[in-house]
Motif scaffolding. Structure first.
Motif, PDB file in Angstrom:
ATOM      1  N   VAL A 237       0.841  -1.202   0.000  1.00  0.00           N
ATOM      2  CA  VAL A 237       0.000   0.000   0.000  1.00  0.00           C
ATOM      3  C   VAL A 237       0.877   1.254   0.000  1.00  0.00           C
ATOM      4  CG1 VAL A 237      -1.737   1.295   1.290  1.00  0.00           C
ATOM      5  CG2 VAL A 237      -1.930  -1.189   1.095  1.00  0.00           C
ATOM      6  N   PHE A 238       1.969   1.228   0.757  1.00  0.00           N
ATOM      7  CA  PHE A 238       2.887   2.369   0.801  1.00  0.00           C
ATOM      8  C   PHE A 238       3.450   2.656  -0.591  1.00  0.00           C
ATOM      9  CE2 PHE A 238       7.146   4.151   1.250  1.00  0.00           C
ATOM     10  CZ  PHE A 238       6.862   5.294   1.988  1.00  0.00           C
ATOM     11  N   ARG A 239       3.903   1.620  -1.288  1.00  0.00           N
ATOM     12  CA  ARG A 239       4.462   1.818  -2.640  1.00  0.00           C
ATOM     13  C   ARG A 239       3.392   2.364  -3.597  1.00  0.00           C
ATOM     14  NH1 ARG A 239       6.373  -3.244  -1.656  1.00  0.00           N
ATOM     15  NH2 ARG A 239       5.048  -4.129  -3.287  1.00  0.00           N
ATOM     16  N   MET A 240       2.178   1.810  -3.513  1.00  0.00           N
ATOM     17  CA  MET A 240       1.094   2.253  -4.395  1.00  0.00           C
ATOM     18  C   MET A 240       0.803   3.745  -4.181  1.00  0.00           C
ATOM     19  SD  MET A 240      -2.818   0.786  -4.689  1.00  0.00           S
ATOM     20  CE  MET A 240      -3.071   0.869  -2.921  1.00  0.00           C
ATOM     21  N   HIS A 241       0.708   4.168  -2.912  1.00  0.00           N
ATOM     22  CA  HIS A 241       0.371   5.562  -2.633  1.00  0.00           C
ATOM     23  C   HIS A 241       1.569   6.500  -2.808  1.00  0.00           C
ATOM     24  CE1 HIS A 241      -3.594   4.397  -1.825  1.00  0.00           C
ATOM     25  NE2 HIS A 241      -3.429   3.959  -0.592  1.00  0.00           N
TER      26      HIS A 241
ATOM     27  N   GLU B  57       3.655   5.985  -5.472  1.00  0.00           N
ATOM     28  CA  GLU B  57       3.619   6.116  -6.930  1.00  0.00           C
ATOM     29  C   GLU B  57       2.485   7.024  -7.412  1.00  0.00           C
ATOM     30  OE1 GLU B  57       3.533   2.133  -8.504  1.00  0.00           O
ATOM     31  OE2 GLU B  57       5.461   1.643  -7.579  1.00  0.00           O
ATOM     32  N   ASN B  58       1.335   6.982  -6.750  1.00  0.00           N
ATOM     33  CA  ASN B  58       0.213   7.809  -7.225  1.00  0.00           C
ATOM     34  C   ASN B  58       0.234   9.222  -6.631  1.00  0.00           C
ATOM     35  OD1 ASN B  58      -1.020   7.645  -4.648  1.00  0.00           O
ATOM     36  ND2 ASN B  58      -2.442   6.054  -5.278  1.00  0.00           N
ATOM     37  N   GLY B  59       1.237   9.534  -5.790  1.00  0.00           N
ATOM     38  CA  GLY B  59       1.399  10.884  -5.261  1.00  0.00           C
ATOM     39  C   GLY B  59       0.585  11.190  -4.016  1.00  0.00           C
ATOM     40  N   LEU B  60      -0.149  10.227  -3.527  1.00  0.00           N
ATOM     41  CA  LEU B  60      -1.020  10.463  -2.382  1.00  0.00           C
ATOM     42  C   LEU B  60      -0.235  10.732  -1.097  1.00  0.00           C
ATOM     43  CD1 LEU B  60      -3.913  10.740  -1.523  1.00  0.00           C
ATOM     44  CD2 LEU B  60      -4.068   8.248  -1.380  1.00  0.00           C
ATOM     45  N   ILE B  61       0.849  10.029  -0.886  1.00  0.00           N
ATOM     46  CA  ILE B  61       1.655  10.268   0.324  1.00  0.00           C
ATOM     47  C   ILE B  61       2.228  11.674   0.307  1.00  0.00           C
ATOM     48  CG2 ILE B  61       3.769   9.608   1.544  1.00  0.00           C
ATOM     49  CD1 ILE B  61       2.978   6.705   1.053  1.00  0.00           C
ATOM     50  N   ASP B  62       2.748  12.113  -0.824  1.00  0.00           N
ATOM     51  CA  ASP B  62       3.264  13.487  -0.915  1.00  0.00           C
ATOM     52  C   ASP B  62       2.167  14.510  -0.621  1.00  0.00           C
ATOM     53  OD1 ASP B  62       5.835  12.683  -1.512  1.00  0.00           O
ATOM     54  OD2 ASP B  62       5.583  12.895  -3.683  1.00  0.00           O
ATOM     55  N   ALA B  63       0.957  14.253  -1.117  1.00  0.00           N
ATOM     56  CA  ALA B  63      -0.165  15.164  -0.860  1.00  0.00           C
ATOM     57  C   ALA B  63      -0.500  15.210   0.631  1.00  0.00           C
ATOM     58  CB  ALA B  63      -1.385  14.740  -1.674  1.00  0.00           C
ATOM     59  N   LEU B  64      -0.512  14.048   1.290  1.00  0.00           N
ATOM     60  CA  LEU B  64      -0.799  14.009   2.725  1.00  0.00           C
ATOM     61  C   LEU B  64       0.276  14.748   3.518  1.00  0.00           C
ATOM     62  CD1 LEU B  64      -1.987  10.296   3.092  1.00  0.00           C
ATOM     63  CD2 LEU B  64      -3.418  12.358   3.130  1.00  0.00           C
ATOM     64  N   LEU B  65       1.540  14.510   3.162  1.00  0.00           N
ATOM     65  CA  LEU B  65       2.646  15.178   3.862  1.00  0.00           C
ATOM     66  C   LEU B  65       2.637  16.686   3.629  1.00  0.00           C
ATOM     67  CD1 LEU B  65       5.497  12.580   3.273  1.00  0.00           C
ATOM     68  CD2 LEU B  65       4.387  13.124   5.463  1.00  0.00           C
ATOM     69  N   ALA B  66       2.113  17.125   2.492  1.00  0.00           N
ATOM     70  CA  ALA B  66       2.020  18.555   2.186  1.00  0.00           C
ATOM     71  C   ALA B  66       0.811  19.206   2.859  1.00  0.00           C
ATOM     72  CB  ALA B  66       1.956  18.760   0.670  1.00  0.00           C
ATOM     73  N   GLY B  67       0.017  18.396   3.567  1.00  0.00           N
ATOM     74  CA  GLY B  67      -1.142  18.947   4.264  1.00  0.00           C
ATOM     75  C   GLY B  67      -2.370  19.121   3.392  1.00  0.00           C
ATOM     76  N   GLU B  68      -2.355  18.527   2.207  1.00  0.00           N
ATOM     77  CA  GLU B  68      -3.516  18.632   1.327  1.00  0.00           C
ATOM     78  C   GLU B  68      -4.666  17.816   1.892  1.00  0.00           C
ATOM     79  OE1 GLU B  68      -2.681  17.835  -2.811  1.00  0.00           O
ATOM     80  OE2 GLU B  68      -0.686  18.710  -2.612  1.00  0.00           O
TER      81      GLU B  68
END
Length: 145
Positions: A68-72, A74-85
């Motif tokens: 799940v970590f790799r999937m999110h 690759e799709n940019g979701l982790i970066d979005a969460l870390l950016a506070g989006e």
């Protein structure tokens, strides 16, 4: 006019009681011709981003699993969460219900859900985490998975 609410959610794992919803998307189409009427995506900002990401690195038994970590990643979701989006889940729930009602006035609870695995996955998650969304949708759907 009847509509179908095609949906997909992204989560930190497969257990709706242990894990978190991190993204929800809807594409509304006409029921007769499947013409797109509207689409919207919500990133769900968890109260504790680091704990949320940590859940993505283990399976539901607590064993290391980076799928799940790799999937999110690759799709940019982790970066979005870390950016506070994103928005808190309660706000997303209110916005989703308003979105559904705006495109199907006078038909609360009569909008069927569509997607791949929605009867086995999304429906369970909506019941556990977003009950107002579950109530805004019909009890049956178009599961094409």
């Amino acid at each position: 006019m009847g509509i179908i609410a095609w949906t997909d959610i992204e989560t930190t794992g497969i257990n709706e009681w242990q894990n978190d919803v991190v993204e929800i998307a809807f594409v509304l189409t006409s029921a007769s011709r499947l013409t797109v009427i509207a689409r919207r995506t919500w990133i769900i900002q968890p109260p504790d981003v680091e704990a949320c990401i940590a859940k993505m690195r283990v399976d539901d038994a607590g064993k290391p699993d980076d799928y799940v970590f790799r999937m999110h990643t690759e799709n940019g979701l982790i970066d979005a969460l870390l950016a506070g989006e994103g928005v808190p889940i309660h706000q997303a729930q209110e916005e989703i219900v308003a979105f559904l009602k705006a495109h199907s006035p006078g038909r609360p609870g009569l909008i069927p859900m569509g997607g791949s695995g929605v009867e086995r996955f999304e429906s369970r998650w909506f019941e556990a985490k977003l009950p107002m969304v579950k109530e805004a949708l019909h009890y049956w759907g178009y599961d094409i998975g």
